[in-house]
Design a protein around this motif. Sequence first.
Motif, PDB file in Angstrom:
ATOM      1  N   ARG A 514       0.847  -1.192   0.000  1.00  0.00           N
ATOM      2  CA  ARG A 514       0.000   0.000   0.000  1.00  0.00           C
ATOM      3  C   ARG A 514       0.880   1.239   0.000  1.00  0.00           C
ATOM      4  NH1 ARG A 514      -5.668  -1.178   1.577  1.00  0.00           N
ATOM      5  NH2 ARG A 514      -5.863   1.090   1.607  1.00  0.00           N
ATOM      6  N   VAL A 515       0.407   2.297  -0.656  1.00  0.00           N
ATOM      7  CA  VAL A 515       1.138   3.567  -0.618  1.00  0.00           C
ATOM      8  C   VAL A 515       0.365   4.655   0.124  1.00  0.00           C
ATOM      9  CG1 VAL A 515       2.317   3.081  -2.793  1.00  0.00           C
ATOM     10  CG2 VAL A 515       0.198   4.396  -2.819  1.00  0.00           C
ATOM     11  N   ASP A 516      -0.874   4.376   0.521  1.00  0.00           N
ATOM     12  CA  ASP A 516      -1.708   5.429   1.098  1.00  0.00           C
ATOM     13  C   ASP A 516      -1.717   5.446   2.618  1.00  0.00           C
ATOM     14  OD1 ASP A 516      -3.026   2.961   1.049  1.00  0.00           O
ATOM     15  OD2 ASP A 516      -5.014   3.829   0.724  1.00  0.00           O
ATOM     16  N   LEU A 517      -1.198   4.413   3.275  1.00  0.00           N
ATOM     17  CA  LEU A 517      -1.422   4.268   4.706  1.00  0.00           C
ATOM     18  C   LEU A 517      -0.684   5.322   5.531  1.00  0.00           C
ATOM     19  CD1 LEU A 517      -1.264   0.372   4.935  1.00  0.00           C
ATOM     20  CD2 LEU A 517      -3.255   1.865   4.612  1.00  0.00           C
ATOM     21  N   VAL A 563       7.044  12.236  -4.585  1.00  0.00           N
ATOM     22  CA  VAL A 563       5.630  11.892  -4.500  1.00  0.00           C
ATOM     23  C   VAL A 563       5.525  10.369  -4.502  1.00  0.00           C
ATOM     24  CG1 VAL A 563       3.340  12.169  -5.519  1.00  0.00           C
ATOM     25  CG2 VAL A 563       5.057  13.971  -5.808  1.00  0.00           C
ATOM     26  N   PRO A 564       4.710   9.777  -3.637  1.00  0.00           N
ATOM     27  CA  PRO A 564       4.565   8.316  -3.660  1.00  0.00           C
ATOM     28  C   PRO A 564       3.996   7.840  -4.989  1.00  0.00           C
ATOM     29  CG  PRO A 564       2.929   9.319  -2.214  1.00  0.00           C
ATOM     30  CD  PRO A 564       3.901  10.393  -2.567  1.00  0.00           C
ATOM     31  N   ASP A 565       4.538   6.750  -5.494  1.00  0.00           N
ATOM     32  CA  ASP A 565       4.165   6.242  -6.820  1.00  0.00           C
ATOM     33  C   ASP A 565       3.311   4.983  -6.709  1.00  0.00           C
ATOM     34  OD1 ASP A 565       5.729   7.962  -8.757  1.00  0.00           O
ATOM     35  OD2 ASP A 565       7.341   7.309  -7.421  1.00  0.00           O
ATOM     36  N   MET A 566       2.310   4.908  -7.564  1.00  0.00           N
ATOM     37  CA  MET A 566       1.494   3.702  -7.694  1.00  0.00           C
ATOM     38  C   MET A 566       2.103   2.799  -8.762  1.00  0.00           C
ATOM     39  SD  MET A 566      -1.278   3.800  -5.691  1.00  0.00           S
ATOM     40  CE  MET A 566      -2.580   2.865  -6.487  1.00  0.00           C
ATOM     41  N   HIS A 567       2.037   1.491  -8.526  1.00  0.00           N
ATOM     42  CA  HIS A 567       2.433   0.553  -9.581  1.00  0.00           C
ATOM     43  C   HIS A 567       1.528  -0.674  -9.515  1.00  0.00           C
ATOM     44  CE1 HIS A 567       4.792  -1.767  -6.557  1.00  0.00           C
ATOM     45  NE2 HIS A 567       5.103  -0.576  -6.095  1.00  0.00           N
ATOM     46  N   GLY A 568       0.210  -0.385  -9.494  1.00  0.00           N
ATOM     47  CA  GLY A 568      -0.761  -1.462  -9.470  1.00  0.00           C
ATOM     48  C   GLY A 568      -1.901  -1.139  -8.537  1.00  0.00           C
ATOM     49  N   ILE A 569      -2.400  -2.161  -7.856  1.00  0.00           N
ATOM     50  CA  ILE A 569      -3.504  -2.011  -6.902  1.00  0.00           C
ATOM     51  C   ILE A 569      -2.885  -1.815  -5.532  1.00  0.00           C
ATOM     52  CG2 ILE A 569      -5.511  -3.141  -5.896  1.00  0.00           C
ATOM     53  CD1 ILE A 569      -5.785  -4.706  -8.530  1.00  0.00           C
ATOM     54  N   MET A 570      -2.937  -0.585  -4.991  1.00  0.00           N
ATOM     55  CA  MET A 570      -2.116  -0.268  -3.823  1.00  0.00           C
ATOM     56  C   MET A 570      -2.758   0.735  -2.879  1.00  0.00           C
ATOM     57  SD  MET A 570       1.461   0.297  -5.902  1.00  0.00           S
ATOM     58  CE  MET A 570       2.442   0.354  -4.421  1.00  0.00           C
ATOM     59  N   CYS A 571      -4.092   0.914  -2.938  1.00  0.00           N
ATOM     60  CA  CYS A 571      -4.700   1.947  -2.103  1.00  0.00           C
ATOM     61  C   CYS A 571      -6.115   1.533  -1.729  1.00  0.00           C
ATOM     62  CB  CYS A 571      -4.678   3.296  -2.809  1.00  0.00           C
ATOM     63  SG  CYS A 571      -5.773   3.391  -4.243  1.00  0.00           S
ATOM     64  N   SER A 572      -6.884   2.460  -1.214  1.00  0.00           N
ATOM     65  CA  SER A 572      -8.239   2.155  -0.770  1.00  0.00           C
ATOM     66  C   SER A 572      -9.073   1.566  -1.898  1.00  0.00           C
ATOM     67  CB  SER A 572      -8.917   3.424  -0.223  1.00  0.00           C
ATOM     68  OG  SER A 572     -10.102   3.125   0.467  1.00  0.00           O
ATOM     69  N   TYR A 573      -8.850   2.031  -3.117  1.00  0.00           N
ATOM     70  CA  TYR A 573      -9.467   1.398  -4.288  1.00  0.00           C
ATOM     71  C   TYR A 573      -8.641   0.161  -4.609  1.00  0.00           C
ATOM     72  CZ  TYR A 573     -12.373   5.503  -4.700  1.00  0.00           C
ATOM     73  OH  TYR A 573     -13.298   6.495  -4.441  1.00  0.00           O
ATOM     74  N   PHE A 576      -8.787  -1.844  -8.619  1.00  0.00           N
ATOM     75  CA  PHE A 576      -8.376  -1.467  -9.971  1.00  0.00           C
ATOM     76  C   PHE A 576      -7.073  -0.683  -9.899  1.00  0.00           C
ATOM     77  CE2 PHE A 576     -11.800   1.682  -9.082  1.00  0.00           C
ATOM     78  CZ  PHE A 576     -11.151   2.892  -9.294  1.00  0.00           C
ATOM     79  N   PRO A 577      -6.204  -0.933 -10.856  1.00  0.00           N
ATOM     80  CA  PRO A 577      -4.825  -0.449 -10.751  1.00  0.00           C
ATOM     81  C   PRO A 577      -4.658   1.010 -11.175  1.00  0.00           C
ATOM     82  CG  PRO A 577      -5.092  -1.770 -12.730  1.00  0.00           C
ATOM     83  CD  PRO A 577      -6.397  -1.836 -12.004  1.00  0.00           C
ATOM     84  N   MET A 578      -3.638   1.632 -10.619  1.00  0.00           N
ATOM     85  CA  MET A 578      -3.172   2.959 -11.032  1.00  0.00           C
ATOM     86  C   MET A 578      -1.653   2.881 -11.138  1.00  0.00           C
ATOM     87  SD  MET A 578      -5.439   5.179  -8.285  1.00  0.00           S
ATOM     88  CE  MET A 578      -7.037   4.541  -7.724  1.00  0.00           C
ATOM     89  N   HIS A 579      -1.071   3.756 -11.946  1.00  0.00           N
ATOM     90  CA  HIS A 579       0.372   3.696 -12.179  1.00  0.00           C
ATOM     91  C   HIS A 579       0.976   5.090 -12.168  1.00  0.00           C
ATOM     92  CE1 HIS A 579       0.406  -0.590 -13.214  1.00  0.00           C
ATOM     93  NE2 HIS A 579      -0.749  -0.355 -13.805  1.00  0.00           N
ATOM     94  N   GLY A 580       2.143   5.195 -11.497  1.00  0.00           N
ATOM     95  CA  GLY A 580       2.862   6.449 -11.459  1.00  0.00           C
ATOM     96  C   GLY A 580       2.176   7.464 -10.562  1.00  0.00           C
ATOM     97  N   LEU A 635      -7.041   9.725 -13.752  1.00  0.00           N
ATOM     98  CA  LEU A 635      -6.813   8.729 -12.717  1.00  0.00           C
ATOM     99  C   LEU A 635      -5.331   8.606 -12.374  1.00  0.00           C
ATOM    100  CD1 LEU A 635      -8.151   6.524 -10.939  1.00  0.00           C
ATOM    101  CD2 LEU A 635      -7.730   4.914 -12.809  1.00  0.00           C
ATOM    102  N   SER A 636      -4.482   8.493 -13.386  1.00  0.00           N
ATOM    103  CA  SER A 636      -3.044   8.386 -13.136  1.00  0.00           C
ATOM    104  C   SER A 636      -2.274   8.695 -14.409  1.00  0.00           C
ATOM    105  CB  SER A 636      -2.671   6.995 -12.607  1.00  0.00           C
ATOM    106  OG  SER A 636      -2.953   5.987 -13.555  1.00  0.00           O
ATOM    107  N   ASN A 637      -0.992   8.956 -14.202  1.00  0.00           N
ATOM    108  CA  ASN A 637      -0.096   9.235 -15.324  1.00  0.00           C
ATOM    109  C   ASN A 637       1.295   8.760 -14.934  1.00  0.00           C
ATOM    110  OD1 ASN A 637       1.442  10.196 -17.425  1.00  0.00           O
ATOM    111  ND2 ASN A 637       0.739  12.314 -17.291  1.00  0.00           N
ATOM    112  N   ASP A 638       1.749   7.712 -15.587  1.00  0.00           N
ATOM    113  CA  ASP A 638       3.084   7.176 -15.326  1.00  0.00           C
ATOM    114  C   ASP A 638       4.076   7.946 -16.199  1.00  0.00           C
ATOM    115  OD1 ASP A 638       5.051   5.571 -14.271  1.00  0.00           O
ATOM    116  OD2 ASP A 638       4.666   3.874 -15.604  1.00  0.00           O
ATOM    117  N   TYR A 639       4.192   9.239 -15.915  1.00  0.00           N
ATOM    118  CA  TYR A 639       4.925  10.140 -16.810  1.00  0.00           C
ATOM    119  C   TYR A 639       6.426   9.876 -16.810  1.00  0.00           C
ATOM    120  CZ  TYR A 639       6.430  13.082 -12.864  1.00  0.00           C
ATOM    121  OH  TYR A 639       7.024  13.566 -11.725  1.00  0.00           O
ATOM    122  N   LEU A 640       6.932   9.187 -15.822  1.00  0.00           N
ATOM    123  CA  LEU A 640       8.344   8.826 -15.795  1.00  0.00           C
ATOM    124  C   LEU A 640       8.552   7.333 -16.030  1.00  0.00           C
ATOM    125  CD1 LEU A 640       9.554  11.004 -12.772  1.00  0.00           C
ATOM    126  CD2 LEU A 640       9.957  11.425 -15.203  1.00  0.00           C
ATOM    127  N   GLY A 641       7.480   6.636 -16.393  1.00  0.00           N
ATOM    128  CA  GLY A 641       7.568   5.198 -16.612  1.00  0.00           C
ATOM    129  C   GLY A 641       7.002   4.808 -17.961  1.00  0.00           C
TER     130      GLY A 641
END
Length: 896
Positions: A514-517, A563-573, A576-580, A635-641
Amino acid sequence: MNKLKYFFYGFLLLFHFKSIAQQGPKPALEEHYSIEARSKSGIALGGLGTGSVELRKDGKFYNWTIFNNYPMGAGPLLDLPTKPNAGDENAHLFFVVKYQLKGKQPVIKLLQINNDNSYGGLLNEAPEYYFPWLSSVEQISYSGRFPFVNMKFSDKNMPFDVFLEAYSPFVPHDPDASAIPGAYFDFKIVSKVAEPVEVCIIGTLRNLVGYDIPNKTLNSTIKTTDDYKYFVHSAGNLPENHDTQGNMALGAIGGDEVSYYLGWAHRHPYYERLLENNQLGNIDDSKNRLFTNKKGKQIAWANQYDNNQLFKSAIGITKTIKSDAPANASFFLNWYFPNAYGWVHEKKPKGDNGLLNAPKGYVLPVKKTKIVGNYYANNFSGIDELAAYMVKEKAILHKKSDDFIAHLYSSSMEQYMLDQVNAQLNTFVTSSIFDQKGRFAIREGLTNNQSWGPFATSDVSLYGAVPILNLFPDLHHNMVKAHRDNQTPEGEINHGLGADLDFNQNGTFGVFERVDLAPNFIQLTMRDYLFTKDEAFLKEMWPALVKAAEYVLREKDLTGDQVPDMHGIMCSYDNFPMHGLSAYIATQWVTAMEMMTIGAKDMGDKKRQRKYGRIAENTIELIEEHLWNGSYYRLSNDYLGKKGKDEGCLTDQLFGQWVALEAGLERQYPKAHVASALKTILDYSYIENNYLRNCTWPEHLDFFPMANTNLWVDQANTPWTGVELAFASFLIREGMVEEGKAVVKSVDDRYRTSGLYWDHQEFGGHYYRPMSAWAIINAMSGYQLVKNRYTFRPVLEEENFCYFFSANSGTGHFLKQGTAIKLSCLTRQLYLEQLKFPVSLTQGEGLLNISLDGLPVDDYKVRSKNDMWQITFTAPLNLKEGQELQINYGTLSANQ
């Protein structure tokens, strides 16, 4: 002549019978069953962390969790050893009224409506044959405003109507008064006939102490005072430290008009005696509920073909009602089960569920830790002290609870909005733990046979803990401290806590990181500090806050942009996945960093103040550059990935901004962008008069094809009530008032229609997130409280208005009456260092004078800034309960 007459009559009869034949058979009697007749939820009776029992509109009591039993406690389910479909759950607690008109048969009316043949304590014995004097009332009217249930029992054959008010005390800012293991039942009987009628209203309570232990004795003891009587249920042959060891009691207030019958299980002779008398006879038949088994040991009597150990006792109040004088009858229910065990979720072994070998075909995922106790045991040594307290303090507890509801419902808001806010307070009682150390938390979800998720879930608390902070700030303190105590050495925060708050409970199916905790924890803790201005609390929590922030920067920033980065399913939602860079996480990170900037300043840590301030500013720039797409924040933007942009339009895309506004911070994003994003969310995701879904993609405006994915649950096309209600409050704060009201109305209508008005669903029922509804109250008045500085920005500036608010030390009303602005302290006290409200409220005129209870207040400064009056008091004001601050406007004051 006679022959002709008979011929004529015969012809008429033949014509008549032919006409009847042509009409065909008579139609079948048609009965109707409407959707509103369903009884699927009700208000819970009980206190904070005491366990509860739910009273629904059929007059029946459901979901008993008073015994430290699963799904709230570690004890066994209340799963009695009866034959299937016995219907015995209808008779754990019930009320009847017995009466007899002169020259008529006696009548006993059950104040319930049942759908089976087991009722009134008779199991599988239809009273229509076995006991025709007993029947249910024909109709029940039900209305609820937590914590009060109001019911009317009526029957065309009954010469009176029976009214009931049932409740357990709920008093904001008073956890002790709100954590009483008991309930009151106040009846009023109103005559419909001229002649006097003698009635006996009777409450029956089954002895369920030690329900899971078969070789026990069951006992009932009467306790008598001059003003009330009550019986106490207990059990013998139970281990002293067993979960279900304790007492339960039912009492009646009164003197000689109160009578009792202890220890009955069958219509013979209990109901037969009742037919002949209008009192219960003060009989103790407990000994006949015991028998000696083959080993010579006395145990509780059970049915012949199962181990259902029936033991009931009844207490009644006899009154004579007259046409001009209704009769009142008051009862109280108590319970005292001190052996509350903490527990953690125990996962089944992989590859072997063991269910086929389980005696009942199921197992409970419970691993006990230790006895953590119930908070109420700090205030009461046992059931006798509890009963005495409830009788002695009844009037004041009722008044305080009733005042809270009256004050809340005096707000200048539509009733459905207030009802929706009020309905979510039910979760305080259904789902809370309040241990003997005073630690408090609410379980994420709960159904009648399963616990869902942990306690004090970090991400869900950010929504649902708003009323905890507003109504019981000390309990909110304790909740975030429990998370602090479970923080990992690296700085990570747990997803949630176990039923023993010394332990964590983590893990969601398919989610491994998780990245949101940690950002959740920072926002929860700092929102608390800003609201309470508890500097000792900030000092105590600051090391954990810094550790959490640095952990995110060190471990969760994978691209170096801070900034914390998402790389999949990692938060309260969590499906469904988010990235970057994601809007949901990044906006929370902005709020967390702004809060840490304030915390660092107040702690005198200038280095971190500058650091966290720069991170907040930088993150806002990244959000605007990489997530804003011209209409909304993607929703998300993996602008560096390598994952690119995801154009999903998440309803919670500005969730961090909502948290910030609720905590008293300012706008973080361009006003035009926020307005466009909110409008787009409504255009894409609001299904009018139905629901607001979580997320919509431009290429799938009607419906995201979830069946084509490998995701195990649909979190996109579906609504989360807690998100809907939080988003509605956000709309209202942003001036989209009618749109916000429409979302609330959709939620309100949907749950009223479903029959689950008091039991909102997400991950299980009685879900924690919808407690975010309290933010609607704050949004309508534009209420913010930061360090004893009060701000009000009413979204509808009527000529006269009244808004309820709850502060860190009391409750109040913010009012406009004529040419006066008023701040009333309703309960306890309000500490006031500054007051801000729109200049427009004074219709362009200046402030004339300020008074407190009619006496002038002189030591203050006034200025107008950003279209807001700002009144700063040189010495903070302390408004006591009942006092009122009044600001008159007109000619400019000398202080301006």
